[in-house]
Motif scaffolding. Sequence first.
Motif, mmCIF file in Angstrom:
data_model
loop_
_atom_site.group_PDB
_atom_site.id
_atom_site.type_symbol
_atom_site.label_atom_id
_atom_site.label_comp_id
_atom_site.label_asym_id
_atom_site.label_seq_id
_atom_site.Cartn_x
_atom_site.Cartn_y
_atom_site.Cartn_z
ATOM 1 N N ILE A 83 0.836 -1.204 0.000
ATOM 2 C CA ILE A 83 0.000 0.000 0.000
ATOM 3 C C ILE A 83 0.868 1.250 0.000
ATOM 4 C CG2 ILE A 83 -1.644 1.338 1.373
ATOM 5 C CD1 ILE A 83 -2.838 -1.318 2.302
ATOM 6 N N SER A 84 1.891 1.284 0.846
ATOM 7 C CA SER A 84 2.779 2.448 0.916
ATOM 8 C C SER A 84 3.504 2.656 -0.405
ATOM 9 C CB SER A 84 3.797 2.265 2.051
ATOM 10 O OG SER A 84 3.166 2.276 3.303
ATOM 11 N N THR A 85 3.941 1.571 -1.022
ATOM 12 C CA THR A 85 4.652 1.675 -2.303
ATOM 13 C C THR A 85 3.740 2.213 -3.389
ATOM 14 O OG1 THR A 85 6.069 -0.201 -1.669
ATOM 15 C CG2 THR A 85 5.996 0.378 -3.998
ATOM 16 N N LEU A 86 2.509 1.720 -3.447
ATOM 17 C CA LEU A 86 1.566 2.204 -4.467
ATOM 18 C C LEU A 86 1.237 3.678 -4.270
ATOM 19 C CD1 LEU A 86 -0.890 -0.840 -4.721
ATOM 20 C CD2 LEU A 86 0.873 -0.133 -6.361
ATOM 21 N N ILE A 87 1.060 4.090 -3.012
ATOM 22 C CA ILE A 87 0.779 5.502 -2.745
ATOM 23 C C ILE A 87 1.950 6.367 -3.183
ATOM 24 C CG2 ILE A 87 0.429 7.209 -0.922
ATOM 25 C CD1 ILE A 87 -1.184 5.108 0.588
ATOM 26 N N ILE A 89 4.136 5.759 -5.482
ATOM 27 C CA ILE A 89 4.288 5.763 -6.934
ATOM 28 C C ILE A 89 3.171 6.543 -7.615
ATOM 29 C CG2 ILE A 89 4.263 4.300 -8.999
ATOM 30 C CD1 ILE A 89 5.635 2.131 -7.333
ATOM 31 N N LEU A 90 1.944 6.372 -7.139
ATOM 32 C CA LEU A 90 0.785 6.917 -7.843
ATOM 33 C C LEU A 90 0.386 8.321 -7.403
ATOM 34 C CD1 LEU A 90 -1.440 3.698 -7.888
ATOM 35 C CD2 LEU A 90 0.072 4.561 -9.689
ATOM 36 N N ASP A 91 0.842 8.770 -6.251
ATOM 37 C CA ASP A 91 0.461 10.098 -5.771
ATOM 38 C C ASP A 91 1.127 11.176 -6.647
ATOM 39 O OD1 ASP A 91 -0.362 12.314 -4.430
ATOM 40 O OD2 ASP A 91 0.500 11.758 -2.495
ATOM 41 N N PRO A 92 0.331 11.997 -7.345
ATOM 42 C CA PRO A 92 0.931 13.008 -8.236
ATOM 43 C C PRO A 92 1.575 14.170 -7.475
ATOM 44 C CG PRO A 92 -1.453 13.250 -8.181
ATOM 45 C CD PRO A 92 -1.138 12.041 -7.372
ATOM 46 N N ASP A 93 1.172 14.410 -6.253
ATOM 47 C CA ASP A 93 1.719 15.525 -5.478
ATOM 48 C C ASP A 93 3.060 15.147 -4.852
ATOM 49 O OD1 ASP A 93 -0.594 16.999 -6.030
ATOM 50 O OD2 ASP A 93 -1.645 16.108 -4.299
ATOM 51 N N PRO A 94 3.925 16.126 -4.663
ATOM 52 C CA PRO A 94 5.203 15.851 -3.990
ATOM 53 C C PRO A 94 4.948 15.330 -2.565
ATOM 54 C CG PRO A 94 5.237 18.005 -5.048
ATOM 55 C CD PRO A 94 3.825 17.528 -5.108
ATOM 56 N N LEU A 95 5.758 14.398 -2.159
ATOM 57 C CA LEU A 95 5.602 13.805 -0.836
ATOM 58 C C LEU A 95 6.282 14.668 0.215
ATOM 59 C CD1 LEU A 95 6.322 10.038 -1.693
ATOM 60 C CD2 LEU A 95 4.110 11.171 -1.454
ATOM 61 N N THR A 96 5.523 15.088 1.182
ATOM 62 C CA THR A 96 6.078 15.877 2.282
ATOM 63 C C THR A 96 6.784 14.949 3.273
ATOM 64 O OG1 THR A 96 4.050 15.682 3.584
ATOM 65 C CG2 THR A 96 4.191 17.536 2.029
ATOM 66 N N PRO A 97 7.674 15.498 4.105
ATOM 67 C CA PRO A 97 8.367 14.640 5.090
ATOM 68 C C PRO A 97 7.395 13.878 5.999
ATOM 69 C CG PRO A 97 9.453 16.761 4.935
ATOM 70 C CD PRO A 97 8.210 16.860 4.105
ATOM 71 N N SER A 98 6.290 14.501 6.379
ATOM 72 C CA SER A 98 5.335 13.804 7.250
ATOM 73 C C SER A 98 4.669 12.640 6.523
ATOM 74 C CB SER A 98 4.266 14.783 7.754
ATOM 75 O OG SER A 98 3.563 15.362 6.656
ATOM 76 N N ILE A 99 4.379 12.821 5.228
ATOM 77 C CA ILE A 99 3.783 11.736 4.439
ATOM 78 C C ILE A 99 4.778 10.595 4.273
ATOM 79 C CG2 ILE A 99 2.866 11.089 2.190
ATOM 80 C CD1 ILE A 99 0.921 12.686 3.831
ATOM 81 N N VAL A 100 6.045 10.947 4.016
ATOM 82 C CA VAL A 100 7.079 9.919 3.869
ATOM 83 C C VAL A 100 7.196 9.110 5.165
ATOM 84 C CG1 VAL A 100 9.544 9.503 3.555
ATOM 85 C CG2 VAL A 100 8.363 11.174 2.116
ATOM 86 N N LEU A 102 4.894 8.688 7.395
ATOM 87 C CA LEU A 102 3.685 7.888 7.538
ATOM 88 C C LEU A 102 3.737 6.643 6.651
ATOM 89 C CD1 LEU A 102 0.940 7.778 8.939
ATOM 90 C CD2 LEU A 102 -0.031 9.018 6.991
ATOM 91 N N LEU A 103 4.290 6.798 5.438
ATOM 92 C CA LEU A 103 4.402 5.659 4.534
ATOM 93 C C LEU A 103 5.351 4.591 5.100
ATOM 94 C CD1 LEU A 103 4.525 7.382 1.013
ATOM 95 C CD2 LEU A 103 2.588 6.262 2.119
ATOM 96 N N PHE A 104 6.414 5.043 5.759
ATOM 97 C CA PHE A 104 7.339 4.095 6.375
ATOM 98 C C PHE A 104 6.703 3.400 7.585
ATOM 99 C CE2 PHE A 104 10.798 6.148 3.997
ATOM 100 C CZ PHE A 104 11.543 5.025 3.648
ATOM 101 N N LEU A 105 5.863 4.130 8.319
ATOM 102 C CA LEU A 105 5.231 3.556 9.506
ATOM 103 C C LEU A 105 4.024 2.679 9.161
ATOM 104 C CD1 LEU A 105 5.277 6.580 11.995
ATOM 105 C CD2 LEU A 105 6.572 4.442 12.180
ATOM 106 N N ASN A 106 3.462 2.900 7.977
ATOM 107 C CA ASN A 106 2.234 2.186 7.614
ATOM 108 C C ASN A 106 2.371 0.664 7.700
ATOM 109 O OD1 ASN A 106 -0.549 2.113 6.471
ATOM 110 N ND2 ASN A 106 0.509 1.194 4.719
ATOM 111 N N PRO A 107 3.448 0.030 7.161
ATOM 112 C CA PRO A 107 3.555 -1.425 7.282
ATOM 113 C C PRO A 107 3.547 -1.913 8.728
ATOM 114 C CG PRO A 107 5.118 -0.607 5.662
ATOM 115 C CD PRO A 107 4.543 0.590 6.353
#
Length: 330
Positions: A83-87, A89-100, A102-107
Amino acid sequence: MVNALIHDHTQIVERLPRSLLIGAKGLAYRDVRRPKPIDAESEGMFAIRRINEHAIELEPFGNLMRNAFAGGIGAMFVLGTVISTLIAILDPDPLTPSIVALLFLNPVMVAVFGSVPYVISRYSSGKFRGGFIRIHRGTRKLYFVSPQDERLLTLEWDHIQALAGYVPTVGAAGYSSQYPLYLIAVDWTQSPPTEVCVSCGNLGWRDDGDSAQQLWDCLRIYMEHGPDALPKPPPIPRRLSRKQTFLRFYRDWAAKYRRDLATPKGKRWAMVVIPAKILALIFIVFPDSVGEFIDYNVPYTSFPKEIDELCGFEEKRVPIMRLNGERVDS
């Protein structure tokens, strides 16, 4: 209701809850006087752990479920990673540090959520894995040690009723169902006498009870003709260190990968086989290895010494050798 045993005082027997038998179906009593050859790879043989001239030993269904719950933690970690990998790759907006972050913590968060069924199973089944099921040809009794209270259950083989149980399951792959073999009879050693259901560890995955019927036939053939009428189960692997147990799944995967690709069919379908093997590594091998790692130190319930001796399954204790604190397997 189940007619497991008929005695003059059946009115005092504590019966099984009806909810346990929802969806269960009766099994046929096929003629086993002249048994046909049995495939050692059949799903019915999957539950058979050991055989000798005295007794047969089966894996209980509860252990399979416990392993599945432990492996589900690894499966949910993989799902969270996907899920984190797909988000990302597919998210058109630049990833903010907080989103990054969150993506690492998601698994990890998804894996924690996936651990809930395992924790519930640990509390419901006690601190032990279920002991194995033993059926003795001489005494014609079934022996099983309950993981909840470590009580020895004794059932009369000749009064057992066999059913293909129905266990709906919901996991990362969605809804599914399993059909373990239920062996039901009254344990007259308890007070009051209690109707008991011992569920066996045949695969039973979406097979509508076929593997339960196969295992039931195998048990009846064994009781009628002895161990020579059944194929020998694979040898029990020796106990490894926790690290080796974790890595064993990857070694087995690599060995099978090389064997499959070495065949003419494997070479011809290499473009299909290789991606399928990699997916199996990620979605099957990794969760299974995580499950074994988590459950490594969870002990099995043990039989009384007299039952071990009666069944011919005495455990030979091997001294544990350590070098610099690390276990050395001889």
